[in-house]
Write an enzyme that holds these catalytic residues in place. Structure first.
Site, PDB file in Angstrom:
ATOM      1  N   ASP A  11       0.854  -1.183   0.000  1.00 40.52           N
ATOM      2  CA  ASP A  11       0.000   0.000   0.000  1.00 40.52           C
ATOM      3  C   ASP A  11       0.889   1.233   0.000  1.00 40.52           C
ATOM      4  O   ASP A  11       2.059   1.169   0.400  1.00 40.52           O
ATOM      5  CB  ASP A  11      -0.923   0.018   1.217  1.00 40.52           C
ATOM      6  CG  ASP A  11      -1.869   1.222   1.207  1.00 40.52           C
ATOM      7  OD1 ASP A  11      -2.585   1.390   0.210  1.00 40.52           O
ATOM      8  OD2 ASP A  11      -1.890   1.981   2.184  1.00 40.52           O
ATOM      9  N   SER A  12       0.314   2.345  -0.417  1.00 38.33           N
ATOM     10  CA  SER A  12       1.074   3.591  -0.416  1.00 38.33           C
ATOM     11  C   SER A  12       1.378   4.059   1.001  1.00 38.33           C
ATOM     12  O   SER A  12       2.275   4.877   1.205  1.00 38.33           O
ATOM     13  CB  SER A  12       0.301   4.688  -1.158  1.00 38.33           C
ATOM     14  OG  SER A  12      -0.948   4.923  -0.519  1.00 38.33           O
ATOM     15  N   CYS A  74      -4.260  -1.279  -2.255  1.00 38.86           N
ATOM     16  CA  CYS A  74      -4.350   0.168  -2.453  1.00 38.86           C
ATOM     17  C   CYS A  74      -5.214   0.391  -3.680  1.00 38.86           C
ATOM     18  O   CYS A  74      -4.897  -0.111  -4.768  1.00 38.86           O
ATOM     19  CB  CYS A  74      -2.948   0.749  -2.663  1.00 38.86           C
ATOM     20  SG  CYS A  74      -2.915   2.508  -3.105  1.00 38.86           S
ATOM     21  N   GLU A 159      -4.092   9.750   8.167  1.00 40.28           N
ATOM     22  CA  GLU A 159      -2.664   9.510   8.339  1.00 40.28           C
ATOM     23  C   GLU A 159      -2.038  10.449   9.370  1.00 40.28           C
ATOM     24  O   GLU A 159      -0.966  10.168   9.892  1.00 40.28           O
ATOM     25  CB  GLU A 159      -1.949   9.615   6.994  1.00 40.28           C
ATOM     26  CG  GLU A 159      -2.395   8.560   5.995  1.00 40.28           C
ATOM     27  CD  GLU A 159      -1.244   7.885   5.279  1.00 40.28           C
ATOM     28  OE1 GLU A 159      -0.180   8.505   5.171  1.00 40.28           O
ATOM     29  OE2 GLU A 159      -1.413   6.721   4.840  1.00 40.28           O
ATOM     30  N   CYS A 193     -11.257   3.017  -0.579  1.00 43.71           N
ATOM     31  CA  CYS A 193      -9.892   3.335  -0.149  1.00 43.71           C
ATOM     32  C   CYS A 193      -9.675   2.565   1.142  1.00 43.71           C
ATOM     33  O   CYS A 193     -10.536   2.599   2.034  1.00 43.71           O
ATOM     34  CB  CYS A 193      -9.712   4.832   0.065  1.00 43.71           C
ATOM     35  SG  CYS A 193      -8.095   5.272   0.762  1.00 43.71           S
ATOM     36  N   HIS A 195      -7.922   3.141   3.585  1.00 42.31           N
ATOM     37  CA  HIS A 195      -7.845   3.979   4.792  1.00 42.31           C
ATOM     38  C   HIS A 195      -9.220   4.207   5.418  1.00 42.31           C
ATOM     39  O   HIS A 195      -9.344   4.358   6.636  1.00 42.31           O
ATOM     40  CB  HIS A 195      -7.260   5.359   4.463  1.00 42.31           C
ATOM     41  CG  HIS A 195      -5.793   5.388   4.223  1.00 42.31           C
ATOM     42  ND1 HIS A 195      -5.205   4.804   3.128  1.00 42.31           N
ATOM     43  CD2 HIS A 195      -4.777   5.957   4.935  1.00 42.31           C
ATOM     44  CE1 HIS A 195      -3.898   5.008   3.172  1.00 42.31           C
ATOM     45  NE2 HIS A 195      -3.614   5.706   4.254  1.00 42.31           N
TER      46      HIS A 195
END
Length: 276
Positions: A11-12, A74, A159, A193, A195
Protein backbone atom coordinates in the site's frame (compact mmCIF):
# COMPACT_ATOMS: atom_id res chain seq x y z
CA UNK A 1 7.90 -28.97 -2.31
CA UNK A 2 7.20 -25.77 -0.37
CA UNK A 3 9.87 -23.13 -0.93
CA UNK A 4 8.95 -20.89 2.01
CA UNK A 5 8.20 -17.74 0.06
CA UNK A 6 5.89 -14.94 1.22
CA UNK A 7 2.77 -13.20 0.03
CA UNK A 8 3.51 -9.52 -0.46
CA UNK A 9 0.96 -6.90 0.56
CA UNK A 10 1.57 -3.37 -0.72
CA UNK A 11 0.00 0.00 0.00
CA UNK A 12 1.07 3.59 -0.42
CA UNK A 13 0.87 3.97 3.36
CA UNK A 14 -1.06 2.52 6.27
CA UNK A 15 -4.46 1.80 4.75
CA UNK A 16 -3.46 -1.55 3.31
CA UNK A 17 -3.00 -2.77 6.86
CA UNK A 18 -6.80 -2.93 7.17
CA UNK A 19 -6.81 -5.40 4.28
CA UNK A 20 -3.77 -7.25 5.60
CA UNK A 21 -5.48 -7.60 8.97
CA UNK A 22 -8.38 -9.48 7.38
CA UNK A 23 -6.09 -11.56 5.19
CA UNK A 24 -3.87 -12.58 8.12
CA UNK A 25 -6.91 -13.43 10.22
CA UNK A 26 -8.49 -15.55 7.49
CA UNK A 27 -5.28 -17.13 6.17
CA UNK A 28 -2.89 -17.08 9.15
CA UNK A 29 -0.78 -20.01 7.99
CA UNK A 30 1.08 -18.15 5.24
CA UNK A 31 4.17 -15.96 5.44
CA UNK A 32 3.63 -12.30 4.63
CA UNK A 33 5.65 -9.18 3.88
CA UNK A 34 3.83 -5.87 4.14
CA UNK A 35 5.31 -2.78 2.48
CA UNK A 36 4.04 0.77 3.01
CA UNK A 37 5.51 3.46 0.77
CA UNK A 38 4.98 6.09 3.45
CA UNK A 39 7.81 8.32 2.21
CA UNK A 40 5.77 9.10 -0.92
CA UNK A 41 2.25 8.78 0.46
CA UNK A 42 -0.51 9.62 -0.30
CA UNK A 43 -0.71 8.48 -3.91
CA UNK A 44 -4.21 9.81 -4.56
CA UNK A 45 -3.35 13.11 -6.26
CA UNK A 46 -0.30 11.96 -8.23
CA UNK A 47 -0.31 11.47 -12.00
CA UNK A 48 -0.86 8.09 -13.65
CA UNK A 49 2.81 7.90 -14.62
CA UNK A 50 4.05 8.69 -11.11
CA UNK A 51 1.74 6.19 -9.43
CA UNK A 52 2.74 3.52 -11.93
CA UNK A 53 6.45 4.22 -11.35
CA UNK A 54 6.11 4.14 -7.56
CA UNK A 55 3.95 1.01 -7.56
CA UNK A 56 6.18 -0.91 -9.94
CA UNK A 57 9.27 -0.07 -7.90
CA UNK A 58 7.62 -1.39 -4.74
CA UNK A 59 6.25 -4.50 -6.44
CA UNK A 60 9.68 -5.34 -7.84
CA UNK A 61 11.19 -4.81 -4.39
CA UNK A 62 8.72 -7.33 -2.95
CA UNK A 63 9.63 -9.76 -5.74
CA UNK A 64 13.28 -9.37 -4.71
CA UNK A 65 12.34 -10.25 -1.12
CA UNK A 66 10.90 -13.55 -2.28
CA UNK A 67 7.22 -12.77 -2.88
CA UNK A 68 5.88 -14.61 -5.94
CA UNK A 69 2.41 -13.18 -5.24
CA UNK A 70 1.75 -9.52 -4.42
CA UNK A 71 -1.56 -7.95 -3.40
CA UNK A 72 -1.97 -4.26 -4.19
CA UNK A 73 -3.98 -3.35 -1.09
CA UNK A 74 -4.35 0.17 -2.45
CA UNK A 75 -7.23 1.32 -4.65
CA UNK A 76 -5.22 4.08 -6.31
CA UNK A 77 -2.39 1.70 -7.26
CA UNK A 78 -4.91 -0.92 -8.37
CA UNK A 79 -6.69 1.65 -10.53
CA UNK A 80 -3.66 3.24 -12.13
CA UNK A 81 -0.88 0.64 -12.16
CA UNK A 82 -2.20 -2.92 -11.84
CA UNK A 83 -3.27 -3.54 -15.42
CA UNK A 84 -0.05 -2.22 -16.92
CA UNK A 85 2.01 -4.34 -14.54
CA UNK A 86 -0.05 -7.44 -15.29
CA UNK A 87 -0.04 -7.00 -19.06
CA UNK A 88 3.31 -5.38 -19.81
CA UNK A 89 5.76 -6.22 -17.02
CA UNK A 90 4.94 -9.68 -15.72
CA UNK A 91 4.92 -11.55 -19.07
CA UNK A 92 8.30 -10.13 -20.05
CA UNK A 93 10.20 -9.99 -16.76
CA UNK A 94 8.35 -12.07 -14.16
CA UNK A 95 6.28 -14.77 -15.90
CA UNK A 96 6.08 -16.86 -12.73
CA UNK A 97 4.89 -14.00 -10.51
CA UNK A 98 1.39 -12.65 -9.98
CA UNK A 99 0.02 -9.28 -8.85
CA UNK A 100 -3.60 -8.91 -7.74
CA UNK A 101 -5.60 -5.83 -6.78
CA UNK A 102 -8.62 -4.83 -4.74
CA UNK A 103 -10.96 -3.39 -7.38
CA UNK A 104 -11.95 -6.52 -9.29
CA UNK A 105 -12.77 -8.64 -6.20
CA UNK A 106 -14.99 -5.83 -4.94
CA UNK A 107 -16.69 -5.33 -8.29
CA UNK A 108 -17.46 -9.04 -8.51
CA UNK A 109 -19.71 -8.96 -5.43
CA UNK A 110 -20.95 -5.37 -5.19
CA UNK A 111 -24.30 -6.08 -6.84
CA UNK A 112 -25.25 -8.32 -3.92
CA UNK A 113 -25.48 -5.33 -1.57
CA UNK A 114 -27.96 -3.06 -3.37
CA UNK A 115 -31.70 -3.37 -3.90
CA UNK A 116 -32.16 -0.12 -5.80
CA UNK A 117 -29.33 -0.92 -8.20
CA UNK A 118 -27.55 2.33 -7.34
CA UNK A 119 -24.23 2.33 -5.49
CA UNK A 120 -22.00 5.11 -4.26
CA UNK A 121 -18.22 4.85 -4.49
CA UNK A 122 -16.09 7.08 -2.25
CA UNK A 123 -12.37 7.16 -3.01
CA UNK A 124 -9.31 9.28 -3.69
CA UNK A 125 -9.20 11.60 -6.68
CA UNK A 126 -6.90 9.15 -8.43
CA UNK A 127 -9.31 6.24 -8.02
CA UNK A 128 -12.37 8.28 -8.96
CA UNK A 129 -10.77 9.93 -12.00
CA UNK A 130 -9.54 6.58 -13.32
CA UNK A 131 -13.18 5.42 -13.69
CA UNK A 132 -11.93 1.95 -12.77
CA UNK A 133 -14.88 1.15 -10.55
CA UNK A 134 -17.66 2.06 -13.00
CA UNK A 135 -15.89 0.13 -15.76
CA UNK A 136 -15.15 -2.94 -13.65
CA UNK A 137 -18.58 -3.05 -11.99
CA UNK A 138 -20.24 -2.82 -15.41
CA UNK A 139 -18.55 -6.07 -16.43
CA UNK A 140 -20.31 -8.00 -13.67
CA UNK A 141 -23.44 -5.91 -13.02
CA UNK A 142 -24.27 -3.85 -16.12
CA UNK A 143 -27.61 -2.89 -14.60
CA UNK A 144 -26.00 -1.00 -11.71
CA UNK A 145 -25.67 2.77 -11.62
CA UNK A 146 -22.39 3.86 -10.07
CA UNK A 147 -22.13 7.30 -8.47
CA UNK A 148 -18.63 8.42 -7.46
CA UNK A 149 -17.35 10.93 -4.92
CA UNK A 150 -13.73 12.00 -4.43
CA UNK A 151 -12.73 12.58 -0.79
CA UNK A 152 -9.29 14.22 -0.99
CA UNK A 153 -9.11 15.25 2.67
CA UNK A 154 -9.87 11.88 4.23
CA UNK A 155 -6.49 10.19 3.81
CA UNK A 156 -4.51 13.17 5.19
CA UNK A 157 -6.84 13.32 8.19
CA UNK A 158 -6.43 9.59 8.85
CA UNK A 159 -2.66 9.51 8.34
CA UNK A 160 -2.27 12.43 10.76
CA UNK A 161 -4.44 10.62 13.32
CA UNK A 162 -7.07 13.36 13.22
CA UNK A 163 -9.88 11.20 11.83
CA UNK A 164 -11.77 10.66 15.10
CA UNK A 165 -11.39 14.22 16.37
CA UNK A 166 -14.19 16.79 16.04
CA UNK A 167 -12.20 18.66 13.41
CA UNK A 168 -12.76 15.81 10.95
CA UNK A 169 -16.55 16.02 11.21
CA UNK A 170 -16.86 18.75 8.60
CA UNK A 171 -15.07 16.81 5.86
CA UNK A 172 -16.83 13.53 6.67
CA UNK A 173 -20.22 15.23 6.41
CA UNK A 174 -19.20 17.30 3.37
CA UNK A 175 -18.25 14.39 1.12
CA UNK A 176 -21.12 12.19 2.26
CA UNK A 177 -23.62 14.98 1.54
CA UNK A 178 -22.08 15.64 -1.87
CA UNK A 179 -22.40 11.97 -2.78
CA UNK A 180 -25.99 11.55 -1.63
CA UNK A 181 -27.06 14.76 -3.36
CA UNK A 182 -26.08 13.20 -6.69
CA UNK A 183 -28.69 10.41 -6.49
CA UNK A 184 -31.45 9.73 -3.97
CA UNK A 185 -31.52 6.01 -4.83
CA UNK A 186 -28.08 5.19 -3.43
CA UNK A 187 -28.57 2.36 -0.94
CA UNK A 188 -25.00 1.03 -0.75
CA UNK A 189 -21.79 3.01 -0.28
CA UNK A 190 -18.44 1.41 -1.03
CA UNK A 191 -15.44 2.80 0.82
CA UNK A 192 -13.03 2.49 -2.09
CA UNK A 193 -9.89 3.33 -0.15
CA UNK A 194 -8.34 1.04 2.42
CA UNK A 195 -7.85 3.98 4.79
CA UNK A 196 -11.53 4.77 5.00
CA UNK A 197 -12.66 1.98 7.37
CA UNK A 198 -11.21 4.08 10.18
CA UNK A 199 -13.96 6.61 9.46
CA UNK A 200 -16.77 4.06 9.77
CA UNK A 201 -17.79 5.17 13.31
CA UNK A 202 -18.27 8.76 12.14
CA UNK A 203 -19.99 7.73 8.91
CA UNK A 204 -22.40 5.35 10.61
CA UNK A 205 -23.40 8.08 13.05
CA UNK A 206 -24.63 10.34 10.22
CA UNK A 207 -25.58 7.84 7.52
CA UNK A 208 -29.29 7.89 6.61
CA UNK A 209 -31.17 4.67 7.39
CA UNK A 210 -31.44 2.13 4.61
CA UNK A 211 -27.93 2.69 3.26
CA UNK A 212 -25.34 -0.04 3.70
CA UNK A 213 -21.71 0.91 4.26
CA UNK A 214 -19.30 -1.53 2.68
CA UNK A 215 -15.58 -1.96 3.33
CA UNK A 216 -13.19 -4.07 1.25
CA UNK A 217 -11.00 -5.94 3.70
CA UNK A 218 -13.06 -9.11 4.10
CA UNK A 219 -14.00 -9.12 0.42
CA UNK A 220 -10.33 -9.09 -0.61
CA UNK A 221 -9.44 -11.77 1.97
CA UNK A 222 -12.22 -14.02 0.65
CA UNK A 223 -11.05 -13.45 -2.92
CA UNK A 224 -7.44 -14.31 -2.03
CA UNK A 225 -8.53 -17.50 -0.31
CA UNK A 226 -10.47 -18.54 -3.42
CA UNK A 227 -7.52 -17.63 -5.66
CA UNK A 228 -5.17 -19.85 -3.66
CA UNK A 229 -7.67 -22.71 -3.70
CA UNK A 230 -7.74 -22.45 -7.49
CA UNK A 231 -3.96 -22.10 -7.91
CA UNK A 232 -2.21 -24.91 -6.04
CA UNK A 233 0.91 -24.24 -8.09
CA UNK A 234 1.23 -20.95 -6.21
CA UNK A 235 0.41 -22.44 -2.82
CA UNK A 236 3.30 -24.91 -2.98
CA UNK A 237 5.71 -21.98 -3.30
CA UNK A 238 4.50 -20.27 -0.14
CA UNK A 239 5.87 -20.65 3.37
CA UNK A 240 3.54 -21.92 6.07
CA UNK A 241 5.26 -20.61 9.19
CA UNK A 242 2.80 -17.76 9.75
CA UNK A 243 5.68 -15.27 9.61
CA UNK A 244 4.87 -11.55 9.25
CA UNK A 245 7.31 -8.82 8.31
CA UNK A 246 6.59 -5.11 7.97
CA UNK A 247 8.59 -2.61 5.93
CA UNK A 248 8.19 1.11 5.35
CA UNK A 249 9.94 3.57 3.07
CA UNK A 250 9.28 6.27 5.66
CA UNK A 251 10.05 6.76 9.33
CA UNK A 252 9.95 3.45 11.19
CA UNK A 253 8.87 4.88 14.52
CA UNK A 254 5.99 6.80 12.96
CA UNK A 255 4.97 3.74 10.96
CA UNK A 256 4.90 1.49 14.02
CA UNK A 257 2.78 3.97 15.97
CA UNK A 258 0.23 4.35 13.19
CA UNK A 259 0.27 0.69 12.20
CA UNK A 260 -1.06 -0.30 15.59
CA UNK A 261 -4.24 1.67 14.81
CA UNK A 262 -4.75 0.11 11.38
CA UNK A 263 -3.58 -3.45 12.09
CA UNK A 264 -4.91 -3.79 15.61
CA UNK A 265 -1.71 -5.07 17.20
CA UNK A 266 1.86 -3.93 17.79
CA UNK A 267 4.10 -3.82 14.75
CA UNK A 268 7.87 -3.59 14.49
CA UNK A 269 8.87 -2.47 11.00
CA UNK A 270 12.10 -2.47 9.06
CA UNK A 271 13.38 0.13 6.62
CA UNK A 272 12.90 -0.24 2.88
CA UNK A 273 15.34 2.09 1.08
CA UNK A 274 14.06 3.72 -2.07
CA UNK A 275 16.25 3.72 -5.15
CA UNK A 276 15.72 7.42 -5.68
Amino acid sequence: MNTGQSIGVFDSGYGGLTVFKSIARQLPQYNYIYLGDNARSPYGDHSFETIYQYTLECVEWLFEQGCPLVILACNTASAKALRSIQQKVLPLKYPNHRVLGVIRPTAEVLGQFTNKKTVGVMGTRGTVNSLSYPMEINKFFPELKVVQQACPMWVPLIENNEHLNPGADYFVQKYLDELLEKDADIDCILLACTHYPLLIPKLQAILPSGIELLGQADIVANSLELYLENHPEMVVRLGLQGKRQFFTSGDRQAFDQHANIFFGEEVQSEQMHLKC
